[in-house]
Design an enzyme around this catalytic site. Structure first.
Site, PDB file in Angstrom:
ATOM      1  N   THR A 145      -1.573  -5.803  10.466  1.00 17.60           N
ATOM      2  CA  THR A 145      -1.940  -4.398  10.269  1.00 17.60           C
ATOM      3  C   THR A 145      -2.869  -3.903  11.376  1.00 17.60           C
ATOM      4  O   THR A 145      -3.681  -4.680  11.912  1.00 17.60           O
ATOM      5  CB  THR A 145      -2.631  -4.213   8.902  1.00 17.60           C
ATOM      6  OG1 THR A 145      -3.060  -2.856   8.786  1.00 17.60           O
ATOM      7  CG2 THR A 145      -3.852  -5.110   8.737  1.00 17.60           C
ATOM      8  N   SER A 187     -10.891  -3.138   3.721  1.00 15.30           N
ATOM      9  CA  SER A 187     -10.571  -3.452   2.312  1.00 15.30           C
ATOM     10  C   SER A 187     -10.312  -4.946   2.223  1.00 15.30           C
ATOM     11  O   SER A 187     -10.133  -5.620   3.249  1.00 15.30           O
ATOM     12  CB  SER A 187      -9.315  -2.691   1.854  1.00 15.30           C
ATOM     13  OG  SER A 187      -8.155  -3.282   2.432  1.00 15.30           O
ATOM     14  N   TYR A 189      -7.631  -6.285   1.121  1.00 17.26           N
ATOM     15  CA  TYR A 189      -6.283  -6.486   1.685  1.00 17.26           C
ATOM     16  C   TYR A 189      -6.360  -6.645   3.205  1.00 17.26           C
ATOM     17  O   TYR A 189      -5.810  -7.594   3.776  1.00 17.26           O
ATOM     18  CB  TYR A 189      -5.354  -5.320   1.315  1.00 17.26           C
ATOM     19  CG  TYR A 189      -4.291  -5.120   2.353  1.00 17.26           C
ATOM     20  CD1 TYR A 189      -3.248  -6.041   2.482  1.00 17.26           C
ATOM     21  CD2 TYR A 189      -4.354  -4.066   3.273  1.00 17.26           C
ATOM     22  CE1 TYR A 189      -2.304  -5.911   3.486  1.00 17.26           C
ATOM     23  CE2 TYR A 189      -3.417  -3.930   4.263  1.00 17.26           C
ATOM     24  CZ  TYR A 189      -2.391  -4.860   4.378  1.00 17.26           C
ATOM     25  OH  TYR A 189      -1.479  -4.724   5.382  1.00 17.26           O
ATOM     26  N   HIS A 190      -7.032  -5.679   3.870  1.00 16.83           N
ATOM     27  CA  HIS A 190      -7.108  -5.753   5.331  1.00 16.83           C
ATOM     28  C   HIS A 190      -7.835  -7.030   5.774  1.00 16.83           C
ATOM     29  O   HIS A 190      -7.526  -7.603   6.809  1.00 16.83           O
ATOM     30  CB  HIS A 190      -7.818  -4.515   5.894  1.00 16.83           C
ATOM     31  CG  HIS A 190      -6.988  -3.258   5.822  1.00 16.83           C
ATOM     32  ND1 HIS A 190      -7.167  -2.297   4.843  1.00 16.83           N
ATOM     33  CD2 HIS A 190      -5.965  -2.806   6.592  1.00 16.83           C
ATOM     34  CE1 HIS A 190      -6.300  -1.307   5.045  1.00 16.83           C
ATOM     35  NE2 HIS A 190      -5.563  -1.586   6.091  1.00 16.83           N
ATOM     36  N   LYS A 193      -5.618  -9.989   6.276  1.00 17.70           N
ATOM     37  CA  LYS A 193      -4.861  -9.974   7.539  1.00 17.70           C
ATOM     38  C   LYS A 193      -5.746 -10.430   8.699  1.00 17.70           C
ATOM     39  O   LYS A 193      -5.248 -10.941   9.705  1.00 17.70           O
ATOM     40  CB  LYS A 193      -4.299  -8.578   7.803  1.00 17.70           C
ATOM     41  CG  LYS A 193      -3.333  -8.085   6.737  1.00 17.70           C
ATOM     42  CD  LYS A 193      -1.927  -8.630   6.916  1.00 17.70           C
ATOM     43  CE  LYS A 193      -0.969  -8.007   5.919  1.00 17.70           C
ATOM     44  NZ  LYS A 193       0.412  -8.497   6.038  1.00 17.70           N
TER      45      LYS A 193
HETATM   46  N1  USQ Z   1      -5.524   9.033   2.016  1.00 18.48           N
HETATM   47  C1  USQ Z   1      -5.694  10.333   1.591  1.00 18.48           C
HETATM   48  N2  USQ Z   1      -4.984  10.750   0.514  1.00 18.48           N
HETATM   49  C2  USQ Z   1      -4.092   9.947  -0.142  1.00 18.48           C
HETATM   50  C3  USQ Z   1      -3.903   8.631   0.310  1.00 18.48           C
HETATM   51  C4  USQ Z   1      -4.646   8.195   1.399  1.00 18.48           C
HETATM   52  O1  USQ Z   1      -6.475  11.103   2.148  1.00 18.48           O
HETATM   53  O2  USQ Z   1      -3.484  10.422  -1.111  1.00 18.48           O
HETATM   54  C5  USQ Z   1      -6.276   8.543   3.180  1.00 18.48           C
HETATM   55  C6  USQ Z   1      -7.081   7.277   2.912  1.00 18.48           C
HETATM   56  O3  USQ Z   1      -8.355   7.582   2.391  1.00 18.48           O
HETATM   57  C7  USQ Z   1      -7.095   6.645   4.297  1.00 18.48           C
HETATM   58  C8  USQ Z   1      -5.782   7.070   4.924  1.00 18.48           C
HETATM   59  O4  USQ Z   1      -5.342   8.192   4.169  1.00 18.48           O
HETATM   60  O5  USQ Z   1      -8.129   7.190   5.050  1.00 18.48           O
HETATM   61  C9  USQ Z   1      -4.709   6.014   4.932  1.00 18.48           C
HETATM   62  O6  USQ Z   1      -4.460   5.548   3.622  1.00 18.48           O
HETATM   63  P1  USQ Z   1      -3.064   4.852   3.255  1.00 18.48           P
HETATM   64  O7  USQ Z   1      -3.062   4.534   1.793  1.00 18.48           O
HETATM   65  O8  USQ Z   1      -1.936   5.665   3.782  1.00 18.48           O
HETATM   66  O9  USQ Z   1      -3.084   3.533   4.175  1.00 18.48           O
HETATM   67  P2  USQ Z   1      -3.879   2.134   4.049  1.00 18.48           P
HETATM   68  O10 USQ Z   1      -4.595   1.994   2.788  1.00 18.48           O
HETATM   69  O11 USQ Z   1      -4.668   1.988   5.300  1.00 18.48           O
HETATM   70  O12 USQ Z   1      -2.734   1.042   4.062  1.00 18.48           O
HETATM   71  C10 USQ Z   1      -1.426   1.264   4.584  1.00 18.48           C
HETATM   72  C11 USQ Z   1      -0.499   0.181   4.031  1.00 18.48           C
HETATM   73  C12 USQ Z   1      -0.941  -1.179   4.587  1.00 18.48           C
HETATM   74  C13 USQ Z   1      -0.991  -1.141   6.098  1.00 18.48           C
HETATM   75  C14 USQ Z   1      -1.920  -0.016   6.578  1.00 18.48           C
HETATM   76  C15 USQ Z   1      -1.856   0.177   8.069  1.00 18.48           C
HETATM   77  O13 USQ Z   1      -0.499   0.169   2.622  1.00 18.48           O
HETATM   78  O14 USQ Z   1      -0.035  -2.171   4.146  1.00 18.48           O
HETATM   79  O15 USQ Z   1      -1.466  -2.361   6.605  1.00 18.48           O
HETATM   80  O16 USQ Z   1      -1.448   1.243   5.988  1.00 18.48           O
HETATM   81  S1  USQ Z   1      -3.373   0.802   8.707  1.00 18.48           S
HETATM   82  O17 USQ Z   1      -3.782   1.973   7.924  1.00 18.48           O
HETATM   83  O18 USQ Z   1      -3.145   1.200  10.084  1.00 18.48           O
HETATM   84  O19 USQ Z   1      -4.374  -0.237   8.577  1.00 18.48           O
END
Ligand code: USQ
Length: 406
Positions: A145, A187, A189-190, A193
């Site tokens: 990730t 998190s 989860y992160h 990784k």
């Molecule tokens: N967010 C909102 N509103 C929502 C959902 C999320 O504002 O309804 C915000 C969160 O607070 C965060 C961002 O959007 O700041 C990203 O959240 P996300 O749920 O889209 O992504 P994340 O939790 O980071 O995890 C997802 C995947 C994970 C992958 C990661 C890549 O579930 O498997 O590893 O994206 S990364 O984000 O680049 O680390």
């Protein structure tokens, strides 16, 4: 190539299995179906109706004449079964998606934290351990990730895995080295990784295991050319507060008339990639393995960066959806800049699918088609990162008490 796809029943695993099978590879899915069990635990279902894995592979065979084999194995829980399978089949390459992948799910409770750490770390370690023990020289491609880096930059682009540093020695000279970019998980989860990265580094150094780690951004979209070939090959599509990711959630929310759930100020900048590009990237990585004895190959698997509130505004302009600014359930920077280097995939021929390519509407259409399957009460993100944050989280299912709606 004979390719084992661990976690091949999941959101990225399934389209990858189809893509690689279509390209002529002998594909074997290994999966413990845990993602389906988690749906049952949470009381939610994929927006799209998903058939069993056996039915999916049967339809693929009927459509294309190609076989995808399915093996029910729990990597983390049944080491001996995994080892026996690897010994019997000796794949040329292994694509490892078999981990719990949702940050909010990993932060729901102490039990979910334990599950995520135990499952994810054991899955990776069992695999590496078995490969060494069996002297199996397969190329291991792991889905990591972008979140291992954290999201704030010091005004420089995030490099692909390694950071050049100059270290001043005791004799006053400066020695140049490349180290793993400092891990900064947001998190549990992160964090798993990040732990994976150390396991990979050790096994590449100690045993010469050939490993590629793909630091992937947030995936959006749902169809690939292969999943679109038949209604029963459709990909899973998550909209709930634990597994739905931000852009897909906004598109689904727009389709069902739910105000777009922006956390905090929406100033978080993240890296994104379309699902069609994910499967291409895995194929490119498989075609470019490191040599035995090389350090772990790391790619940044993303194509563009966006700020969350800009995405909400874009979806709102496109669909007329309202935007709700909600208390943020996460502990994360309210605003951040993010610049990422992804030169390696571009140099190897990736032609990025961008937001402007018109595929946002495709997702809204899919969401409208299956809107009758949405449980609106499961849309809010309720997993709080800390006990202090928990009281701020609005659990109002219909969004009538949202902090502000524009
Ligand atoms: N967010 C909102 N509103 C929502 C959902 C999320 O504002 O309804 C915000 C969160 O607070 C965060 C961002 O959007 O700041 C990203 O959240 P996300 O749920 O889209 O992504 P994340 O939790 O980071 O995890 C997802 C995947 C994970 C992958 C990661 C890549 O579930 O498997 O590893 O994206 S990364 O984000 O680049 O680390």
């Amino acid at each position: 190539m004979k390719i084992a796809i661990l976690g091949g029943d999941g959101f990225v695993g399934w389209p990858t299995a189809l893509h690689l099978s279509d390209a002529g590879h002998d594909v074997h899915i290994i999966d413990n179906l845990s993602r389906r069990w988690i749906d049952t635990e949470l009381g939610v279902q994929s927006l799209t109706p998903m058939d069993s894995i056996q039915e999916r592979t049967r339809i693929w065979h009927a459509e294309t004449g190609r076989r995808i084999h399915f093996h029910l194995i729990d990597l983390a829980g049944d080491y001996q079964l995994l080892k026996n399978w690897l010994d019997a089949h000796r794949p040329d390459a292994i694509v490892h998606f078999a981990q719990q992948r949702a940050a909010p799910y990993s932060m729901k409770s102490d039990r979910h934290k334990n599950y995520t750490v135990n499952n994810n770390v054991s899955a990776s370690h069992n695999l590496l351990n078995a490969m060494v023990e069996l002297e199996l020289d397969a190329h291991l491609v792991h889905l990591g990730t972008m979140g291992v880096y954290g999201y704030s930059t010091v005004g420089a682009a995030i490099p692909e895995g390694y950071l050049p540093v100059g270290i001043e020695t005791m004799s006053g000279e400066t020695v140049q080295q490349e180290i793993l970019y400092p891990a900064n998980p947001g998190s549990i989860y992160h964090m798993t990784k990040c732990l994976d990265q150390l396991l990979f580094q050790f096994y590449a150094k100690n045993d010469g295991v050939r490993i590629t780690d793909l630091h992937q951004g947030i995936v959006w979209g749902t169809h690939t050319p292969q999943t679109a070939r038949h209604p029963q090959l459709i990909n899973r599509f998550d909209y709930d507060g634990d597994y739905g990711t931000v852009l897909n959630r906004f598109l689904i929310q727009a389709a069902i008339g739910y105000p777009l759930t922006v956390h905090g100020t929406g100033g978080q900048t993240r890296a994104f990639i379309h699902i069609r590009d994910c499967v291409r990237c895995v194929e490119i990585a498989l075609n470019n393995p490191p040599a035995r004895g090389d350090r772990v190959e790391i790619f940044n698997q993303m194509t563009e960066t966006h700020r969350v509130r800009d995405l909400a505004e874009l979806v709102s302009r496109l669909t007329g959806a309202k935007i709700a600014m909600l208390p943020n359930p996460r502990k994360e920077a309210a605003e951040n800049e993010l610049v990422v280097n992804n030169d390696k995939f571009l140099a190897l021929g990736l032609n990025p699918t961008r937001l402007e390519d018109g595929l946002l509407e495709e997702v809204v259409e899919v969401a409208k088609k299956f809107a009758y399957r949405v449980d609106r009460s499961r849309v809010p993100a309720t997993a709080a990162w800390t006990r202090e944050i928990a009281p701020r989280i609005d659990r109002d299912p219909e969004g009538t008490a949202l902090k502000s709606v524009s």
